[in-house]
Design a protein around this motif. Structure first.
Motif, PDB file in Angstrom:
ATOM      1  N   ARG A   1       0.826  -1.214   0.000  1.00 42.65           N
ATOM      2  CA  ARG A   1       0.000   0.000   0.000  1.00 42.65           C
ATOM      3  C   ARG A   1       0.852   1.252   0.000  1.00 42.65           C
ATOM      4  NH1 ARG A   1      -3.487  -3.138   2.910  1.00 42.65           N
ATOM      5  NH2 ARG A   1      -5.310  -3.650   1.681  1.00 42.65           N
TER       6      ARG A   1
ATOM      7  N   SER B   1     -12.965  -8.720  -5.768  1.00 42.69           N
ATOM      8  CA  SER B   1     -13.702  -8.847  -4.513  1.00 42.69           C
ATOM      9  C   SER B   1     -13.306 -10.160  -3.855  1.00 42.69           C
ATOM     10  CB  SER B   1     -15.199  -8.872  -4.788  1.00 42.69           C
ATOM     11  OG  SER B   1     -15.546 -10.127  -5.329  1.00 42.69           O
TER      12      SER B   1
ATOM     13  N   ASN C   1      -6.721  -0.007 -13.789  1.00 45.59           N
ATOM     14  CA  ASN C   1      -6.651  -0.376 -12.378  1.00 45.59           C
ATOM     15  C   ASN C   1      -7.512  -1.618 -12.238  1.00 45.59           C
ATOM     16  OD1 ASN C   1      -5.040   1.613 -11.138  1.00 45.59           O
ATOM     17  ND2 ASN C   1      -6.723   3.077 -11.343  1.00 45.59           N
TER      18      ASN C   1
ATOM     19  N   LEU D   1      -8.756 -12.373  -0.238  1.00 38.75           N
ATOM     20  CA  LEU D   1      -7.523 -12.057  -0.950  1.00 38.75           C
ATOM     21  C   LEU D   1      -6.643 -13.302  -0.994  1.00 38.75           C
ATOM     22  CD1 LEU D   1      -6.577  -8.543   0.387  1.00 38.75           C
ATOM     23  CD2 LEU D   1      -7.126  -9.144  -1.949  1.00 38.75           C
TER      24      LEU D   1
ATOM     25  N   SER E   1      -9.112  -4.577  -9.639  1.00 35.32           N
ATOM     26  CA  SER E   1      -9.327  -4.987  -8.249  1.00 35.32           C
ATOM     27  C   SER E   1     -10.306  -6.150  -8.221  1.00 35.32           C
ATOM     28  CB  SER E   1      -9.855  -3.828  -7.412  1.00 35.32           C
ATOM     29  OG  SER E   1     -11.098  -3.420  -7.917  1.00 35.32           O
TER      30      SER E   1
END
Ligand code: SF4
Ligand code: SF4
Ligand code: SF4
Lengths: 356, 313
Positions: free
Chosen positions: A113, A224, A220, A227, A222
């Motif tokens: 991050r 759901s 980008n 992880l 991502s």
């Protein structure tokens, strides 16, 4: 009810098989249940001619328009520990990509991050595939400069594939964000992917670099869900990065659409790949590629490659599992009680005999 | 009583460390010699049995067993051996979370006045050999997977199919998902059905007998194989033994030799978990002792035995 019946049949059969000692042998690759797992799979087995729920029509109705994409070769590990990923930049129609270049950055997972926020990465590399298709050269590196880059040169196999081969290596746990561009039938197209590299090395942390990314169109991405790794049934959202203008995006496997659910997003797509019985029959580490292809204003394409695993949870049934445990508990408990009462009876009989 | 109290306290501290340690930054590493199960989210270390299966499988599948993978497998084996040298089987007696769960169940059974199920000593000896077979399975399973004999879903077969710790331990972190039957394919069905059947059966047997699973535990077998390098040992001075049999009666593992040995000082059998209950229960001064590298850590005495629980019914 019918499902319960099916499950019970399967359960009995599998237990019988297991306790008879043939479990592993029968379950060797290739032996799969006749019916698809009750995982809510929307697709027909084989998914060769799938029904696409809510799929947007292909841009321009042209499924056959070639696009540029990254394909993964087999991952490996260098003897000294770094994880090595092999990528091929290919055109979907097999035509030779021309004037190809690549760029990648390694984003350490430990500080993923912060690295994203700060805009720098452990390692950034960029280069050109010299000589066009069939003569590409790769680059690679690992932590601490321990690697000899010459080991990552293009081999015969890469040449034989006719595409451009890039090898990315990492001596740390890192996410490799990889971009490529080439001319496909004269149109400038782009390909992007991101892959996890669980590398190890005896060296220290690699130096942080923050050279400038080439500013190519990109997404980008991502997902759901948990992880763990991308799975069927998860929803993946793709949005164009700042400065990237996109037409509609479609999900393809080779040239056919991937079954699943689509939802439009601003300048991107949300896509939920359907469960795939073929994939479910393979091991949990087996994957299938999904190419999310968007049309760029100039007629070229921007493709995001990701590999989905089978769902880790869709085929699971908690109540049935608890029932099975409880049954085993009860049967064993009963067995113990019978065993003990028999022992007691025998002792009593013995004592009675002695007294007599 | 005192020794038992200390043991129980240490067991509970280790339970918290090994089950929840990761949540507050504790990590005892990847080669812990007891059931510190990685299936528990936020655990404080990783059971070596999983590592053993994983490294064998991983190294072979990558064909790099003589490179980094082999080096890492060897490094973890050395780490495991080092940890075993430090505490020996006291990992089982004092640290294993699954061992503590067994002890809780036994405690509850005794409170309820349910008598223990006895297994004849000869049968117990035969059953004890199963743990070595399971250890062999831990090593051979991943090789069979890599040879293509087993489906790739059996990648850590002991953990997946036979270890009752996999479904039970995560319950203490609020995770029930390992109690689910996985109908994804035939292999997952066999794996989960086996795991759940073994767990249910084990639970029932753990009620009937203390430390039931330990008799079959491949970790105990592995630690026992390292006995020659383990400084912690249970010793007996047969000359001081009264032959009363209390040691065997209080022993959860029903170790016969601790009572019957008349000549040798070595009573550390393959089934002993170094819990020290026999030492605490024995009223003969100095007859039994736990020793570390030849130095007595604790030895039996009438004083120590005073106030000890009554021998089991
Ligand atoms: S499942 Fe059992 S053997 Fe595997 S890591 Fe967990 S406790 Fe250890
Ligand atoms: S023998 Fe018992 S106490 Fe020791 S590791 Fe196995 S389950 Fe835990
Ligand atoms: S012999 Fe003693 S130390 Fe070993 S398991 Fe039995 S009671 Fe515990």
């Amino acid at each position: 009810m019918a499902r319960l019946h099916r499950c019970r049949r399967r359960l009995c059969a599998s237990l019988a098989v297991f306790w008879l000692g043939g479990a592993g042998l029968l379950c060797a690759d290739g032996w799969v249940p006749a019916e698809p797992p009750p995982s809510g799979a929307a697709a027909a087995p084989g998914c060769a001619a799938p029904a696409v729920a809510g799929a947007p029509s292909a841009p321009g109705g042209d499924e056959a328009q070639p696009y540029l994409r990254w394909e993964y070769g087999s991952p490996s590990r260098h003897r000294d520990g770094p994880a090595v990923a092999e990528l091929h930049l290919v055109a979907s129609d097999g035509s030779p990509p021309e004037d190809a270049s690549w760029f990648y950055q390694l984003l350490p997972l430990a500080s993923y991050r912060e690295v994203l926020r700060a805009g720098d990465a452990a390692v950034m590399r960029a280069g050109r595939f010299e000589g066009g298709a069939g003569e590409a050269e790769g680059g690679g590196l690992a932590a601490g400069g321990l690697q000899d880059p010459s080991i990552f040169r293009l081999g015969e196999e890469g040449r034989a594939r006719g595409g451009c081969r890039l090898v990315v290596a990492s001596g740390i746990y890192a996410m490799a964000d990889v971009l490529g561009t080439a001319l496909v039938r004269g149109r400038r197209s782009y390909a992007q992917t991101a892959m996890l590299l669980f590398g190890d090395s005896l060296g220290g942390e690699p130096p942080v670099s923050n050279s400038v990314s080439p500013g190519w169109p990109s997404y980008n991405f991502s997902g759901s869900g948990e992880l763990y790794w991308p799975q069927t049934g998860h929803t993946f959202t793709l949005t164009a990065r700042e400065g990237t203008i996109l037409g509609p995006v479609r999900a393809l496997r080779d040239t056919g659409p991937v079954p699943g659910e689509y939802a439009g997003a601003e300048n991107g797509i949300s896509f939920t790949p359907a469960h795939d019985p073929e994939l479910s029959a393979e091991s949990s580490s087996a994957t299938k590629p999904v190419y999310l292809v968007g049309r760029l204003p100039g007629g070229g394409t921007l493709t995001y490659t990701f590999y989905v695993h089978r769902s880790r949870t869709a085929g699971t049934d908690l109540p049935l599992g608890i029932l099975l445990s409880a049954a085993a508990f009860a049967v064993t408990g009963l067995g113990i009680i019978v065993y003990r009462s028999r022992g007691r009876l025998a002792r009593e009989r013995e004592a009675g005999g002695l007294a007599a | 009583m005192l020794l038992k109290g200390y043991r129980l306290a240490i067991q509970h501290v280790m339970f918290i460390v090994l089950m929840y340690g990761g949540r507050f930054g504790v990590n005892l590493g990847p080669a812990v010699p007891c059931f510190a199960c990685p299936y528990v989210t936020g655990c404080g270390g990783y059971c070596y049995l999983m590592g053993l299966q994983g490294y064998i499988g991983f190294g072979i599948s990558l064909g790099h067993f003589w490179g980094f993978e082999g080096l890492r497998a060897l490094g973890y084996l050395l780490l495991f051996a080092g940890l075993v040298m430090l505490l020996g089987k006291a990992w089982c007696g004092f640290a294993c979370p699954f061992g503590l769960i067994s002890d809780w169940i036994t405690l509850a059974r005794r409170r309820l006045g349910i008598p223990e199920a006895k297994i004849p000593p000869a049968a117990l000896r035969r059953l004890g050999a199963v743990k070595y077979a399971l250890l062999g399975f831990c090593a051979a399973g991943p090789i069979l997977v890599n040879l293509g004999v087993l489906h790739r879903d059996f990648y850590i077969p002991f953990c997946q199919m036979l270890c009752p710790g996999k479904p039970l331990l995560p319950l203490f972190a609020g995770e029930t998902r390992h109690f689910a039957l996985d109908l994804t394919n035939a292999a997952t069905l066999v794996i989960t059905a086996s795991s759940l059947a073994v767990t249910g059966a084990c639970l029932a047997a753990m009620i009937a007998r203390p430390r039931f699973f330990c008799t079959f535990c491949p970790m105990l077998a592995l630690i026992h194989l390292l006995k020659p390098i383990t400084p912690l040992a249970l010793r007996k001075n047969p000359a001081l033994c009264h032959g009363c049999g209390t040691c065997q009666r209080v022993c959860g593992m029903d170790v016969e030799r601790v009572c019957t040995e008349k000549a040798s000082a070595d009573v550390q059998t393959g089934d002993c978990v170094n819990c020290g209950d026999c030492v605490a229960g024995c009223a003969a001064d100095g007859a039994l002792s736990l020793q570390f590298a030849g130095r007595t850590v604790v030895s039996s005495s009438a004083g120590l035995a005073l106030g000890l629980r009554k021998p089991r019914p």
